[in-house]
Design an enzyme around this catalytic site. Structure first.
Site, PDB file in Angstrom:
ATOM      1  N   VAL A   1       8.602  -3.078  -3.083  1.00  0.00           N
ATOM      2  CA  VAL A   1       9.902  -3.707  -2.895  1.00  0.00           C
ATOM      3  C   VAL A   1      10.328  -4.265  -4.241  1.00  0.00           C
ATOM      4  CG1 VAL A   1      11.226  -5.453  -1.654  1.00  0.00           C
ATOM      5  CG2 VAL A   1       9.382  -4.238  -0.478  1.00  0.00           C
TER       6      VAL A   1
ATOM      7  N   ASP B   1       9.956  -5.794   7.872  1.00  0.00           N
ATOM      8  CA  ASP B   1       8.997  -4.688   7.991  1.00  0.00           C
ATOM      9  C   ASP B   1       8.951  -4.095   9.396  1.00  0.00           C
ATOM     10  OD1 ASP B   1       7.217  -2.866   7.088  1.00  0.00           O
ATOM     11  OD2 ASP B   1       5.509  -4.220   6.950  1.00  0.00           O
TER      12      ASP B   1
ATOM     13  N   ASN C   1       4.826 -10.744   7.827  1.00  0.00           N
ATOM     14  CA  ASN C   1       6.076 -10.019   8.049  1.00  0.00           C
ATOM     15  C   ASN C   1       7.183 -10.921   8.576  1.00  0.00           C
ATOM     16  OD1 ASN C   1       5.245  -7.598   7.021  1.00  0.00           O
ATOM     17  ND2 ASN C   1       4.374  -6.886   8.961  1.00  0.00           N
TER      18      ASN C   1
ATOM     19  N   ASP D   1       3.860  -4.944  14.285  1.00  0.00           N
ATOM     20  CA  ASP D   1       3.025  -5.476  13.197  1.00  0.00           C
ATOM     21  C   ASP D   1       3.460  -6.904  12.892  1.00  0.00           C
ATOM     22  OD1 ASP D   1       1.103  -5.603  11.220  1.00  0.00           O
ATOM     23  OD2 ASP D   1       2.241  -4.468   9.752  1.00  0.00           O
TER      24      ASP D   1
ATOM     25  N   LYS E   1       0.831  -1.195   0.000  1.00  0.00           N
ATOM     26  CA  LYS E   1       0.000   0.000   0.000  1.00  0.00           C
ATOM     27  C   LYS E   1       0.877   1.261   0.000  1.00  0.00           C
ATOM     28  CE  LYS E   1      -2.623   0.651   3.423  1.00  0.00           C
ATOM     29  NZ  LYS E   1      -3.013   0.669   4.682  1.00  0.00           N
TER      30      LYS E   1
HETATM   31  P1  ADP Z   1       5.315  -3.468   3.134  1.00  0.00           P
HETATM   32  O1  ADP Z   1       5.428  -2.518   4.280  1.00  0.00           O
HETATM   33  O2  ADP Z   1       5.025  -2.821   1.832  1.00  0.00           O
HETATM   34  O3  ADP Z   1       4.451  -4.649   3.411  1.00  0.00           O
HETATM   35  P2  ADP Z   1       7.566  -5.242   3.577  1.00  0.00           P
HETATM   36  O4  ADP Z   1       8.837  -4.762   4.170  1.00  0.00           O
HETATM   37  O5  ADP Z   1       6.642  -6.014   4.444  1.00  0.00           O
HETATM   38  O6  ADP Z   1       6.820  -3.991   2.935  1.00  0.00           O
HETATM   39  O7  ADP Z   1       7.897  -6.071   2.288  1.00  0.00           O
HETATM   40  C1  ADP Z   1       6.898  -6.505   1.417  1.00  0.00           C
HETATM   41  C2  ADP Z   1       7.299  -7.821   0.786  1.00  0.00           C
HETATM   42  O8  ADP Z   1       8.523  -7.665   0.067  1.00  0.00           O
HETATM   43  C3  ADP Z   1       7.553  -8.936   1.760  1.00  0.00           C
HETATM   44  O9  ADP Z   1       6.393  -9.641   2.061  1.00  0.00           O
HETATM   45  C4  ADP Z   1       8.545  -9.798   1.030  1.00  0.00           C
HETATM   46  O10 ADP Z   1       7.854 -10.659   0.138  1.00  0.00           O
HETATM   47  C5  ADP Z   1       9.336  -8.810   0.222  1.00  0.00           C
HETATM   48  N1  ADP Z   1      10.572  -8.423   0.908  1.00  0.00           N
HETATM   49  C6  ADP Z   1      10.732  -7.423   1.798  1.00  0.00           C
HETATM   50  N2  ADP Z   1      11.995  -7.328   2.224  1.00  0.00           N
HETATM   51  C7  ADP Z   1      12.679  -8.304   1.576  1.00  0.00           C
HETATM   52  C8  ADP Z   1      14.055  -8.723   1.570  1.00  0.00           C
HETATM   53  N3  ADP Z   1      14.961  -8.105   2.322  1.00  0.00           N
HETATM   54  N4  ADP Z   1      14.397  -9.762   0.773  1.00  0.00           N
HETATM   55  C9  ADP Z   1      13.476 -10.370   0.008  1.00  0.00           C
HETATM   56  N5  ADP Z   1      12.173 -10.027  -0.040  1.00  0.00           N
HETATM   57  C10 ADP Z   1      11.772  -9.004   0.732  1.00  0.00           C
END
Ligand code: ADP
Length: 247
Positions: free
Chosen positions: A58, A202, A190, A185, A54
């Site tokens: 990434v 996250d 996450n 969260d 949202k």
């Molecule tokens: P958001 O706040 O948009 O949910 P997240 O940090 O939770 O962002 O990341 C969203 C998605 O991106 C995760 O569910 C995962 O699939 C992927 N992701 C995030 N960080 C990494 C990482 N360091 N390596 C690989 N995939 C990642």
């Protein structure tokens, strides 16, 4: 790899994949930030979307043709500033009283960077932060050597669920007692399942233990976990979680 397109002196960020991301994340400032990161050798190319959330996208980055990176780009236009204020006010590390949306987003990204650094130093299983600039955060890529990102615990159940949950609770204990943070969260969305070991992600909203909402967030986190475990047929009450996590 045909997909990979080197960012040359003209600095292009394009591949078949990242067109799907939608051009709205590449506003002028974001592009300039990405160029700057490329100039400083943090990344050569962006090679497709890992996730479109949202508030942030990434993307997969590549450096030196060999190293994959996770590039998290916050979209300033759709960020939830009320939420950001809620978590950031009262954090002694930041003073954001009179800041613009852009500045608030930068503080938010720095908060995620500093939280990850602190957690990494505490030995918690999380992606190592590499750098943060404006609305862009570069992280260690969690995934295999072919560039396939690890799936979430939500989408990919480990072979040994009990062991995974045991490891997760150990990591969460470290998160709280050594990292001195509350996630805020914590859910199976996450937590990445990387070769059957949990990696916690996250952490932008994570707060320091003496933050006025820390206790409230902790309770919410354990209620969440208990419910999610229950759906996986693992019964761990919130009281048991409180005891195991000792907070
Ligand atoms: P958001 O706040 O948009 O949910 P997240 O940090 O939770 O962002 O990341 C969203 C998605 O991106 C995760 O569910 C995962 O699939 C992927 N992701 C995030 N960080 C990494 C990482 N360091 N390596 C690989 N995939 C990642």
């Amino acid at each position: 790899d045909d997909d990979l397109e080197k960012i040359n002196s003209r600095k292009r960020f394009k591949s078949d994949d990242d067109k799907r991301v939608g051009s709205e994340i590449f506003d002028k400032q974001t592009l300039e930030t990405l160029y700057k990161l490329a100039n400083h050798k943090y990344l050569d190319i962006l090679n497709g979307a890992i996730s479109t959330g949202k508030e942030a996208n990434v993307l997969k980055g590549v450096l030196n043709n060999t190293t994959y990176l996770a590039v998290k780009i916050y979209r300033i236009a759709t960020s939830d500033f009320k939420k950001m204020h809620f978590y950031i006010d009262g954090d002694p590390r930041f003073n954001v009283k009179s800041s613009s949306k852009r500045q608030l987003t930068t503080s938010w990204v720095n908060k995620e960077f500093r939280n990850l650094k602190r957690l990494k130093e505490a030995g918690v299983s999380c992606p190592a932060p590499i750098t943060a600039l404006n609305n862009v955060l570069i992280l260690e890529f969690i995934g295999d050597s072919y560039g396939n990102p690890a799936q979430t615990f939500k989408n990919h159940k480990p072979d040994d669920l009990d062991q995974f949950i045991h490891d997760l609770l150990m990591e969460t204990r470290k998160f709280i007692h050594d990292g001195k943070l509350i996630h805020g969260d914590l859910s199976s969305f996450n937590i990445l399942n990387f070769n059957d070991y949990p990696v916690i992600i996250d952490v932008s909203q994570s707060v320091v233990l003496d933050h006025p909402i820390a206790k409230e967030l902790f309770i919410r986190d354990i209620e969440n976990l208990s419910l999610e475990f229950k759906k996986m047929n693992v019964e761990i009450s919130t009281d048991m979680l409180k005891e195991k996590l000792d907070f």
